[in-house]
Structures are given as structure tokens and as C-alpha cells.
Design an enzyme around this catalytic site. Sequence first.
Site, mmCIF file in Angstrom:
data_model
loop_
_atom_site.group_PDB
_atom_site.id
_atom_site.type_symbol
_atom_site.label_atom_id
_atom_site.label_comp_id
_atom_site.label_asym_id
_atom_site.label_seq_id
_atom_site.Cartn_x
_atom_site.Cartn_y
_atom_site.Cartn_z
ATOM 1 C CG HIS A 289 99.756 -63.943 62.358
ATOM 2 N ND1 HIS A 289 99.025 -64.978 62.855
ATOM 3 C CD2 HIS A 289 99.045 -62.828 62.623
ATOM 4 C CE1 HIS A 289 97.917 -64.526 63.383
ATOM 5 N NE2 HIS A 289 97.900 -63.212 63.263
ATOM 6 C CB ALA A 290 104.749 -65.568 59.356
#
Length: 93
Positions: free
Chosen positions: A15-16
Site C-alpha cells: 500500500h502507499a
Amino acid sequence: MAHRTVAVASASGLHARPAKLFVQEAVRLGVPVTVRLGEKAVPAKSMLGVLSLGAVQGTEVTLEADGPGAEEALDALVSLLSRDLDAEEALDA
């Protein structure tokens, strides 16, 4: 077809920032790579696809590639996923 299975090491999973770094490296390598989690498979160069896997820390994903440079591309991407990119960001700050 070459393939590797690796556990996602980053604290936030794919994620991210870790997903962004993974996708950037996949694009840079120029070899079509597929990321598979269970029955779902997405192109490694697709940010939305990688995020849609929902891979958290410790999740095992399989990377698959075919053609010239496949082995080297998989080795580079496995090396990236094997590191805690979140911790490295904290050290860079």
C-alpha cells in the site's frame, strides 16, 4: 515462465509508498511481470492493480514473468518486496 514467491515485508503491505516503489521498479525493468495473490493476478506495472490485491505484511505473493530478462526482473522485484520499505522511509527522513 519464471516465477518467484515472496512474503511482503513492508509494515503497510503493498500500500502507499511500498506499492509505488514496486510499480516504479516494475516499469523501469521493462519486463511484463504479473503479481498473483490467490486466484487474482494483476500487472506489476499497474498501481491500481497492485493496490487492489490488498496484500498486507507477511502475505505471500507470486511474481511471474516470461521472456528475455524475466529472471533478473523477478530477482530485483523479490529483493524489493523482501525489504521493509516503510522502515527504510523512516531512516531516510
